[in-house]
Design an enzyme around this catalytic site. Structure first.
Site, PDB file in Angstrom:
ATOM      1  N   SER A  30       0.823  -1.219   0.000  1.00 25.77           N
ATOM      2  CA  SER A  30       0.000   0.000   0.000  1.00 25.77           C
ATOM      3  C   SER A  30       0.853   1.263   0.000  1.00 25.77           C
ATOM      4  O   SER A  30       1.670   1.461   0.894  1.00 25.77           O
ATOM      5  CB  SER A  30      -0.858   0.067   1.272  1.00 25.77           C
ATOM      6  N   HIS A  61      -3.091   1.210  -4.717  1.00 25.04           N
ATOM      7  CA  HIS A  61      -2.507   0.110  -5.495  1.00 25.04           C
ATOM      8  C   HIS A  61      -2.780   0.362  -6.975  1.00 25.04           C
ATOM      9  O   HIS A  61      -3.923   0.360  -7.415  1.00 25.04           O
ATOM     10  CB  HIS A  61      -3.128  -1.230  -5.092  1.00 25.04           C
ATOM     11  N   HIS A  83      -5.603  -8.984  -2.968  1.00 24.78           N
ATOM     12  CA  HIS A  83      -5.819  -9.430  -1.586  1.00 24.78           C
ATOM     13  C   HIS A  83      -7.038 -10.345  -1.540  1.00 24.78           C
ATOM     14  O   HIS A  83      -8.029 -10.098  -2.240  1.00 24.78           O
ATOM     15  CB  HIS A  83      -6.124  -8.240  -0.665  1.00 24.78           C
ATOM     16  N   TYR A  85      -9.278 -10.287   0.619  1.00 22.38           N
ATOM     17  CA  TYR A  85     -10.483  -9.532   1.047  1.00 22.38           C
ATOM     18  C   TYR A  85     -11.211  -8.874  -0.125  1.00 22.38           C
ATOM     19  O   TYR A  85     -12.345  -8.426   0.018  1.00 22.38           O
ATOM     20  CB  TYR A  85     -10.162  -8.504   2.139  1.00 22.38           C
ATOM     21  N   GLU A  86     -10.540  -8.809  -1.293  1.00 25.88           N
ATOM     22  CA  GLU A  86     -11.221  -8.252  -2.473  1.00 25.88           C
ATOM     23  C   GLU A  86     -12.214  -9.266  -3.046  1.00 25.88           C
ATOM     24  O   GLU A  86     -12.955  -8.945  -3.972  1.00 25.88           O
ATOM     25  CB  GLU A  86     -10.192  -7.853  -3.535  1.00 25.88           C
ATOM     26  N   ALA A 113       2.306  -2.749   4.068  1.00 25.78           N
ATOM     27  CA  ALA A 113       1.999  -1.823   5.156  1.00 25.78           C
ATOM     28  C   ALA A 113       1.411  -2.684   6.274  1.00 25.78           C
ATOM     29  O   ALA A 113       0.613  -3.580   6.005  1.00 25.78           O
ATOM     30  CB  ALA A 113       0.973  -0.809   4.679  1.00 25.78           C
ATOM     31  N   MET A 216      -2.677  -7.588   5.963  1.00 24.63           N
ATOM     32  CA  MET A 216      -3.658  -8.380   5.206  1.00 24.63           C
ATOM     33  C   MET A 216      -3.079  -8.987   3.925  1.00 24.63           C
ATOM     34  O   MET A 216      -3.823  -9.296   2.992  1.00 24.63           O
ATOM     35  CB  MET A 216      -4.860  -7.490   4.862  1.00 24.63           C
ATOM     36  N   SER A 217      -1.764  -9.150   3.910  1.00 25.77           N
ATOM     37  CA  SER A 217      -1.158  -9.676   2.664  1.00 25.77           C
ATOM     38  C   SER A 217       0.019 -10.578   2.985  1.00 25.77           C
ATOM     39  O   SER A 217       0.126 -11.126   4.070  1.00 25.77           O
ATOM     40  CB  SER A 217      -0.691  -8.496   1.795  1.00 25.77           C
ATOM     41  N   ASN A 240       0.968   2.346  11.308  1.00 22.00           N
ATOM     42  CA  ASN A 240       0.108   2.772  12.431  1.00 22.00           C
ATOM     43  C   ASN A 240       0.366   1.847  13.600  1.00 22.00           C
ATOM     44  O   ASN A 240       0.870   0.734  13.414  1.00 22.00           O
ATOM     45  CB  ASN A 240      -1.379   2.696  12.023  1.00 22.00           C
ATOM     46  N   HIS A 254      -7.285   3.866   6.745  1.00 26.55           N
ATOM     47  CA  HIS A 254      -6.466   3.648   5.538  1.00 26.55           C
ATOM     48  C   HIS A 254      -5.711   4.918   5.147  1.00 26.55           C
ATOM     49  O   HIS A 254      -4.619   4.856   4.583  1.00 26.55           O
ATOM     50  CB  HIS A 254      -7.369   3.158   4.392  1.00 26.55           C
TER      51      HIS A 254
HETATM   52  N1  HPA Z   1      -4.050  -3.979  10.732  1.00 24.71           N
HETATM   53  C1  HPA Z   1      -4.117  -4.759   9.648  1.00 24.71           C
HETATM   54  N2  HPA Z   1      -3.594  -4.422   8.478  1.00 24.71           N
HETATM   55  C2  HPA Z   1      -2.971  -3.238   8.397  1.00 24.71           C
HETATM   56  C3  HPA Z   1      -2.855  -2.385   9.494  1.00 24.71           C
HETATM   57  C4  HPA Z   1      -3.440  -2.776  10.722  1.00 24.71           C
HETATM   58  O1  HPA Z   1      -3.391  -2.064  11.739  1.00 24.71           O
HETATM   59  N3  HPA Z   1      -2.172  -1.293   9.081  1.00 24.71           N
HETATM   60  C5  HPA Z   1      -1.855  -1.495   7.773  1.00 24.71           C
HETATM   61  N4  HPA Z   1      -2.333  -2.679   7.359  1.00 24.71           N
END
Ligand code: HPA
Length: 279
Positions: A30, A61, A83, A85-86, A113, A216-217, A240, A254
């Site tokens: 990301s 992306h 991903h 989740y898509e 990320a 998530m990847s 984060n 995001h």
């Molecule tokens: N959780 C899950 N996926 C993420 C996060 C998170 O805090 N930050 C960036 N991708």
């Protein structure tokens, strides 16, 4: 899993577009897709042009396969990834990894990320992935579920040294040379499917089982790469801090993830370029 024939058909198509034999593949996470900007002698192929590829649907992306030169090597860069989740099955999400294998790629570099779970991590830190916990993999969504394709690898692949030790050591030397060790961490990446960020209770659970960062990847991609005998290096940009307390007012979003990625993009670019040069 993507069948050998499907993978071969993508490779045959790509060979009509580009005369390349990349040694290294790079997947951009990301907001990190600007890495493709420093690739020279570029041929860009949009995912849409590749009939068998899913379409990238996530903000941040881009959706291009970029062939060219980086750090003196022939590379292929995924600007944007797919991903689960898509809504795509693992076989589609991981198809590019097998395509890289048939193109002759030996080393794959993956960036993502991720949210920081380790309390010592700061936003903007870069975590070398030492190992992963693949929650989906352990609960029925392993990327290798289905008929095994022996032409790629064995039925029961070993997952030790998935994140190749030599490459991790090399990355540490590169970080020293670039004087960025103050941002450098090493730790355990935990993969979840998403698209929801984890609840504070889930986050505490992930920390308890030994995860330093969550995203998530990556884990399904690197599993397919390891199965096929590729060397793997992966790095999480901590975008984060994951919220561990229900009473906290901090909200993961995001936008914050993309802003942190943009801030570190230059350093990540120099780091990946030098790493590619050294491998
Ligand atoms: N959780 C899950 N996926 C993420 C996060 C998170 O805090 N930050 C960036 N991708």
């Amino acid at each position: 899993m993507a069948s050998y024939e499907t993978v071969k058909s993508v490779v045959d198509f790509l060979k009509t577009k580009v005369d390349a034999a990349p040694q290294v593949a790079i997947i951009c996470g990301s907001g990190l897709g600007t890495l493709a900007e420093i690739v020279t002698d570029k041929t860009t192929i949009k995912y849409e042009e590749i009939e068998q590829f899913p379409k990238s649907t996530v903000a941040g992306h881009a959706g291009n396969l970029v062939f060219g030169k980086l750090g003196g090597k022939d590379v292929v860069v995924m600007q944007g990834r797919f991903h689960p989740y898509e809504g795509y099955p693992m076989s589609h999400v991981t198809l590019p990894i097998r395509v890289f294998k048939l193109l002759g790629v030996e080393i794959i570099i993956v960036t993502n990320a991720a949210g920081g779970l380790n309390p010592e991590f700061a936003v903007g830190d870069m975590m070398i992935i030492k190992d992963h916990i693949c929650m989906p993999g352990m609960t029925g969504m392993n990327a290798l579920v289905g008929k095994n394709e022996e032409r790629f690898g064995t039925r029961f692949p070993n997952m030790q040294n998935l994140y190749t030790k030599d490459l991790r050591e090399l990355a540490k030397k590169v970080a020293e040379e670039l004087e960025i060790t103050k941002y450098l961490r090493e730790g355990i990446y935990c993969a979840e499917i998403g698209p929801t960020y984890e609840t504070p209770a889930e986050a505490r659970f992930l920390r308890m089982i030994g995860a330093d960062a969550v995203g998530m990847s990556t884990a399904h991609e690197t599993t397919i790469a390891k199965h096929a005998g590729m060397k793997v290096f992966a790095m999480s940009l901590i975008t984060n801090k994951v919220v561990l307390d229900e009473e906290s007012n901090v909200q993961t979003n995001h936008k914050e993830v993309l802003e942190t990625s943009a801030k570190r993009a230059e350093i990540m670019k120099s780091f990946v370029e030098r790493l590619v040069e050294c491998v």
